[in-house]
Design an enzyme around this catalytic site. Structure first.
Site, PDB file in Angstrom:
ATOM      1  N   HIS A   1       0.842  -1.195   0.000  1.00  0.00           N
ATOM      2  CA  HIS A   1       0.000   0.000   0.000  1.00  0.00           C
ATOM      3  C   HIS A   1       0.880   1.250   0.000  1.00  0.00           C
ATOM      4  O   HIS A   1       0.703   2.156  -0.820  1.00  0.00           O
ATOM      5  CB  HIS A   1      -0.929  -0.007   1.217  1.00  0.00           C
TER       6      HIS A   1
ATOM      7  N   ASP B   1       6.285  22.048 -26.236  1.00  0.00           N
ATOM      8  CA  ASP B   1       6.329  20.688 -25.697  1.00  0.00           C
ATOM      9  C   ASP B   1       7.385  20.665 -24.603  1.00  0.00           C
ATOM     10  O   ASP B   1       7.951  21.704 -24.268  1.00  0.00           O
ATOM     11  CB  ASP B   1       6.676  19.667 -26.799  1.00  0.00           C
TER      12      ASP B   1
ATOM     13  N   TRP C   1       7.021   0.191   3.978  1.00  0.00           N
ATOM     14  CA  TRP C   1       7.524   0.972   2.827  1.00  0.00           C
ATOM     15  C   TRP C   1       8.860   1.613   3.153  1.00  0.00           C
ATOM     16  O   TRP C   1       9.579   2.043   2.274  1.00  0.00           O
ATOM     17  CB  TRP C   1       6.494   2.022   2.381  1.00  0.00           C
TER      18      TRP C   1
ATOM     19  N   SER D   1      13.086   6.606 -13.766  1.00  0.00           N
ATOM     20  CA  SER D   1      11.974   7.339 -14.371  1.00  0.00           C
ATOM     21  C   SER D   1      11.850   8.735 -13.751  1.00  0.00           C
ATOM     22  O   SER D   1      11.713   9.730 -14.463  1.00  0.00           O
ATOM     23  CB  SER D   1      10.690   6.536 -14.185  1.00  0.00           C
ATOM     24  N   SER D   2      11.921   8.796 -12.423  1.00  0.00           N
ATOM     25  CA  SER D   2      11.769  10.093 -11.754  1.00  0.00           C
ATOM     26  C   SER D   2      12.904  11.038 -12.122  1.00  0.00           C
ATOM     27  O   SER D   2      12.689  12.228 -12.324  1.00  0.00           O
ATOM     28  CB  SER D   2      11.781   9.922 -10.236  1.00  0.00           C
TER      29      SER D   2
ATOM     30  N   HIS E   1      13.094  12.134   3.715  1.00  0.00           N
ATOM     31  CA  HIS E   1      12.465  13.376   4.105  1.00  0.00           C
ATOM     32  C   HIS E   1      12.242  14.329   2.941  1.00  0.00           C
ATOM     33  O   HIS E   1      11.130  14.796   2.733  1.00  0.00           O
ATOM     34  CB  HIS E   1      13.110  14.068   5.303  1.00  0.00           C
TER      35      HIS E   1
ATOM     36  N   GLU F   1      11.775  13.419   0.086  1.00  0.00           N
ATOM     37  CA  GLU F   1      10.713  12.745  -0.657  1.00  0.00           C
ATOM     38  C   GLU F   1       9.325  13.230  -0.232  1.00  0.00           C
ATOM     39  O   GLU F   1       8.444  13.417  -1.062  1.00  0.00           O
ATOM     40  CB  GLU F   1      10.826  11.226  -0.451  1.00  0.00           C
TER      41      GLU F   1
ATOM     42  N   TYR G   1       8.553  16.120   0.755  1.00  0.00           N
ATOM     43  CA  TYR G   1       8.319  17.439   0.152  1.00  0.00           C
ATOM     44  C   TYR G   1       8.122  17.329  -1.344  1.00  0.00           C
ATOM     45  O   TYR G   1       7.412  18.135  -1.947  1.00  0.00           O
ATOM     46  CB  TYR G   1       9.435  18.408   0.523  1.00  0.00           C
TER      47      TYR G   1
ATOM     48  N   SER H   1      -2.089  27.233  -5.090  1.00  0.00           N
ATOM     49  CA  SER H   1      -1.804  28.646  -5.306  1.00  0.00           C
ATOM     50  C   SER H   1      -2.360  29.140  -6.638  1.00  0.00           C
ATOM     51  O   SER H   1      -2.391  30.339  -6.895  1.00  0.00           O
ATOM     52  CB  SER H   1      -0.297  28.899  -5.270  1.00  0.00           C
TER      53      SER H   1
ATOM     54  N   HIS I   1      14.664  13.312  12.350  1.00  0.00           N
ATOM     55  CA  HIS I   1      13.479  13.391  13.214  1.00  0.00           C
ATOM     56  C   HIS I   1      12.601  12.152  13.055  1.00  0.00           C
ATOM     57  O   HIS I   1      11.663  11.960  13.816  1.00  0.00           O
ATOM     58  CB  HIS I   1      12.687  14.694  12.983  1.00  0.00           C
ATOM     59  N   HIS I   2      12.914  11.320  12.058  1.00  0.00           N
ATOM     60  CA  HIS I   2      12.221  10.035  11.950  1.00  0.00           C
ATOM     61  C   HIS I   2      12.878   8.993  12.850  1.00  0.00           C
ATOM     62  O   HIS I   2      12.442   7.844  12.883  1.00  0.00           O
ATOM     63  CB  HIS I   2      12.264   9.530  10.505  1.00  0.00           C
TER      64      HIS I   2
ATOM     65  N   THR J   1       6.248  27.077   6.088  1.00  0.00           N
ATOM     66  CA  THR J   1       4.964  26.436   5.818  1.00  0.00           C
ATOM     67  C   THR J   1       3.825  27.320   6.302  1.00  0.00           C
ATOM     68  O   THR J   1       2.801  27.477   5.627  1.00  0.00           O
ATOM     69  CB  THR J   1       4.895  25.057   6.503  1.00  0.00           C
TER      70      THR J   1
ATOM     71  N   LYS K   1       3.017  30.094   3.933  1.00  0.00           N
ATOM     72  CA  LYS K   1       2.173  29.677   2.807  1.00  0.00           C
ATOM     73  C   LYS K   1       0.704  29.672   3.200  1.00  0.00           C
ATOM     74  O   LYS K   1      -0.156  30.199   2.492  1.00  0.00           O
ATOM     75  CB  LYS K   1       2.584  28.287   2.341  1.00  0.00           C
TER      76      LYS K   1
ATOM     77  N   ARG L   1       1.698   1.271  15.203  1.00  0.00           N
ATOM     78  CA  ARG L   1       1.300   1.099  13.804  1.00  0.00           C
ATOM     79  C   ARG L   1       1.741  -0.276  13.314  1.00  0.00           C
ATOM     80  O   ARG L   1       2.491  -0.967  13.976  1.00  0.00           O
ATOM     81  CB  ARG L   1       1.910   2.213  12.945  1.00  0.00           C
TER      82      ARG L   1
END
Ligand code: CU
Lengths: 377, 527
Positions: B78, B107, B143, B171-172, B255, B257, B259, B270, B304-305, B330, B333, B452
């Site tokens: 998932h 293009d 994951w 790809s990315s 991390h 990732e 963002y 926006s 922080h993880h 943040t 924004k 979890r």
């Protein structure tokens, strides 16, 4: 939109009202240590600040959504920047954050404070149980035991009603004295686990190859329950933690009893065992540690778990059999039981496997055989 | 409009090819964007189906439907499918469709690479999904695939997982290079950097993040591969390695990732909020700087993880402070969006509803994020459902709602038809209620102590879990309505004008609806 919004608000209120009525647990525990209290108040302060900010920000937003609707004839204003507003709303949040950081740093300092422990317990995570060892300067008084889940499988598979401590109960809890500084040294034998008891506000990863430290001082005697908090494989959800905190004298008598038990075990190891004694004990050990995979009748669950009935190893050379059980088989779920079972239990279960279910080898493996095997390694 | 018509007559021979060949060989940014979006949606449904297996099992305490082993495969798949298969490709699809049209380019800069970067994705995900049928099962280590659970103790399918991650990463990276090249080189005359729509800005910064961290992800899975097959011990303590090293490398990717999954969303919102407030975006310049600061800060907060992994005091303090700092840009924004709405002339079409929900619910996710940043409190939150609630708030009503908002916003441009507004609003309200019923109670069960990634739980967590599961099914099945709305709009619907939203701004609204196959072959003039 107005309609559905009202409905939603009504729905939320109902949820809130029922949850308050049912007294559902929905917040962090205050716990039973100074640190857990500190952490709880820190949590509530930060939460409170967030709520206030939320009310202000969402308040302005909802006000605009109501007062500045096109359908009400609102005409858009023209402003789209303002240096001083933008500076202000950068600086104010920054100041609020500093205000949060101060108590947070204080709490962290408290958690990391050094002090002389009154007792040191080593915690080792295994797939899927914990082992507790009470360290002592005199190795002969050291005790060590495993703590396994005791919830019956029928409760898990919904064939029996679940008891109140469902999934949070173990055969042997960690016992601690109240009001004493206890140091934990934490590691793991296989994958990463995490030892967590919410009421103590102690959560520390148990990482193989690394020794972590934590400490606690519990203010109130009682039984406190927690769980492994790092995904560690299939039975990650089934390796609970129970800490039984007692008055000092009760703790002392528990410790003495445990030490006696350990001494008795040592005597058992050197005693001469008969076949019948070994078979009886072996059947019990097998039922606790082996039958989950190899099945009570020794038939296994091929191909995942091989049968032991008529297995070449159980009928073959004794040393090979001992080796498999002591060291496990690398890369399979057959673990190294050498660190988990006493010499007596090891001898008993191997004797049992060599003589049960028609494996009539007649071999008797004594605890001393295991001691000798280990010595040769 | 006149430009569009001219383009059309002088390039008739350049229309889309017929049949399947159009899609296989296309180098057209609109075709590729469409394929990315459909691919992403199908992955969203697949990942969603896995989520429903999880929520069904957690409906009640006890093991009902699946074995713990399979449950772990579901949580892992998932997460992987939603992150790498649904959210990221959706944003790349939107970038493909919209960036050339927003900056007045004909293009993408590298159209053939564009084709390649899309077409390797289905293979990567087919391979990943096929692991479900392999002996030993699919990846089951979460994951975040912490070693050694994902190396020494992993099922054999881990090798396929590693290969799939490599392909996704390639790809990315190709997609990111393409976007940067397009924005640098193909802007219409007069489209200076500080005139670019924020979606273009946020994607430019996201593309840099991708190029910076996807190689780190590739590195960490390669180290796993070496540990598993070539006898190295990067993460194996017995051989002198360290499982903690894995976490540092992983989160150095992980991390930024997160963002990568939210900055483009900021850009979308926006665009939409000013359009339906009929008022210019407040604080454009500060939006650009805030995005940049968030991107830079994202490189110094990774641990922080890992507050409970056993770091020294100084490291805990450093990562706590740096993480708290992210709240500043943040916050800027969020304040800007609110200030845009303030004294506007607001209407509530579906894209606006999703955008408003985005701002509110993303902010709630931000609040829980701020709480999680407080290291001593994180000792209680870490690896509980509180974390699950937090990141689902920023990813589902955050990233996913922004994608839905953008689909409704630009569907008229893509298809030439208006979508059904009543159905759109119904979809919104079902999703809004579903998301909150699913994830709000998870804050409570997390605080009450539920870890979890467990297939079964103690009795005190039962009630909220049941509510959460009901919400999940509501949210999940509402997405079929989304599918219906989009298909209906593609097939037929009220003819859309070139600019269906009176408050919308940007070059994409100057071309016909549906946008012709080729747009801006002659660059427009931006004054
Ligand atoms: Cu564990």
């Amino acid at each position: 939109m107005g309609r559905s919004f009202q409905w939603m608000m009504a729905g939320m209120l109902v949820v809130l009202a029922t949850s308050a009525g049912a007294d559902w647990e929905m917040n962090m525990t205050k716990g039973v240590t100074d640190i857990s209290q500190t952490v709880y108040s820190l949590h509530m302060i930060i939460f409170g600040i967030c709520v206030v900010i939320g009310v202000v920000v969402f308040g302005v937003m909802i006000y605009s959504m109501i007062a500045h609707r096109k359908s009400q004839g609102a005409v858009a204003a023209n402003f789209h920047e303002s240096t001083w507003v933008e500076v202000l709303w950068t600086l104010i949040p920054f100041a609020i954050l500093v205000g949060m950081a101060i108590p947070a740093t204080g709490a962290l300092k408290q958690i990391y404070s050094k002090g002389d422990p009154d007792l040191t317990v080593e915690i080792v995570g295994y797939q899927w149980k914990w082992r507790y060892r009470y360290l002592s300067d005199d190795p002969s008084t050291e005790i060590s035991f495993f703590s396994n889940l005791t919830t019956p499988p029928e409760e898990i598979s919904n064939e029996a009603p679940k008891n109140t401590n469902y999934l949070l109960e173990v055969d042997e809890p960690m016992v601690l004295p109240v009001n004493k500084r206890v140091r934990f040294v934490i590691t793991a034998a296989d994958v990463i686990h995490a030892w967590w008891v919410p009421e103590l506000a102690v959560k520390k990863d148990a990482v193989p190859g690394i020794i972590n430290e934590a400490w606690t001082k519990v203010n109130v005697p009682g039984i406190y329950r927690g769980q492994c908090a790092e995904l560690c494989g299939k039975d990650h959800g089934f390796m609970p933690i129970v800490v039984d905190v007692r008055e000092q004298d009760e703790f002392d008598s528990w410790l003495v009893a445990k030490q006696d038990e350990a001494k008795k075990l040592a005597e058992l190891t050197s005693k001469d065992w008969t076949m019948a004694e070994l078979m009886e004990r072996g059947e019990q050990v097998y039922g606790t540690f082996c039958s989950a995979c190899h099945q009570a009748d020794g038939s296994g669950v091929p191909p995942a778990f091989p049968p032991l009935k008529a297995s070449p190893i159980a009928l073959g050379e004794i040393n090979k059999h001992i080796e498999v059980v002591v060291k496990g088989v690398n890369g399979t779920s057959m673990q190294a039981f050498g660190s988990q079972l006493s010499e007596v239990d090891m001898a008993a279960v191997i004797t049992y496997e060599r003589n049960a279910w028609g494996n009539n080898t007649g071999d008797l493996v004594s605890p001393m055989d295991i001691v000798n095997y280990n010595a040769e390694q | 409009m006149t430009t569009a018509i001219q383009n059309h007559s002088s390039h008739d021979h350049h229309g889309p090819a017929k049949g399947i060949g159009r899609w296989l060989y296309t180098t057209n940014h609109k075709d590729i964007g469409t394929m990315y979006l459909w691919f992403s949606f199908s992955m969203f449904l697949l990942g969603g189906a896995f989520a429903l297996v999880i929520r069904a099992e957690l409906f009640q305490p006890g093991l009902q439907l699946v074995e713990p082993e399979f449950f772990n495969q579901m949580t892992t798949m998932h997460g992987l499918i939603m992150v790498f298969g649904a959210v990221m490709p959706a944003f790349v699809g939107l970038a493909n469709w919209m960036i050339p049209m927003m900056i007045g380019a004909p293009d993408m800069a590298l159209p053939r690479m564009n084709n390649l970067s899309f077409w390797i994705l289905p293979f990567a995900f087919a391979m990943l999904a096929s692991t479900l049928f392999m002996e030993g099962g699919a990846p089951n280590f979460g994951w975040t695939f912490y070693a050694p659970l994902s190396t020494t103790y992993a099922p054999p399918s881990v090798t396929f997982f590693i290969f799939a991650v490599h392909i996704m990463g390639a790809s990315s990276i190709m997609g990111a290079i393409n976007i940067i090249a397009t924005i640098f080189n193909m802007r219409a005359p007069g489209m200076t950097y500080m005139k670019m729509p924020l979606f273009v800005w946020t994607w430019l910064i996201t593309a840099y993040l991708l190029i910076a961290v996807m190689p780190v992800l590739a590195g960490v899975v390669t180290m796993m591969l070496m540990d598993i097959h070539f006898g190295t011990s990067f993460f194996n303590a017995a051989g002198g390695g360290s499982p903690v090293l894995f976490q540092h490398v992983f989160w150095f990717f992980g991390h930024p990732e997160v963002y990568i999954m939210i900055l483009p969303a900021f850009g979308i919102v926006s665009a939409i909020i000013p359009a339906f407030s009929r008022k210019k975006l407040f604080g454009y310049v500060s939006m650009v700087y805030a995005t940049g600061s968030i991107a830079i800060l994202s490189f110094i907060v990774w641990a922080h993880h890992m507050f409970t992994v056993g770091m020294p005091y100084a490291a805990e303090v450093f990562f706590m402070y740096s993480t708290m700092l992210i709240a500043v840009p943040t916050g800027v924004k969020v304040f800007n969006w609110v200030a845009t709405m303030f004294r506007g002339s607001i209407s509530f079409e579906t894209p606006m509803l999703f955008s408003i929900a985005f701002v509110i619910l993303f902010t709630i996710g931000g609040f829980s994020g701020l709480m999680l940043a407080i290291a001593p409190a994180d000792f209680q939150y870490h690896d509980t459902y509180f974390v699950v609630a937090h990141f689902h708030y920023v990813l589902v009503p955050g990233a996913v709602f922004s994608i839905m908002a953008s689909v409704y916003y630009w569907l008229p441009k893509w298809t030439g038809h208006m979508y059904d507004e009543t159905l759109g609003k119904t979809h919104f309200w079902l999703s809004f209620v579903g998301v909150n019923v699913t994830f709000f109670p998870q804050h409570f069960i997390g605080l009450a102590g539920m870890p979890r990634r467990i297939p079964d739980y103690a009795l005190q967590f039962a009630d909220f879990n049941m509510i959460s599961s009901i919400g999940a099914f509501l949210f999940g099945f509402s997405q079929l309505l989304f599918l219906l709305i989009v298909v209906k709009c593609v097939i037929a619907g009220k003819k859309a004008p070139a600019k269906p939203w009176d408050g919308a701004e940007g070059l994409e609204w100057t071309v016909d609806s549906p946008a012709p196959y080729h747009t801006f072959e002659k660059p427009p003039k931006v004054e």
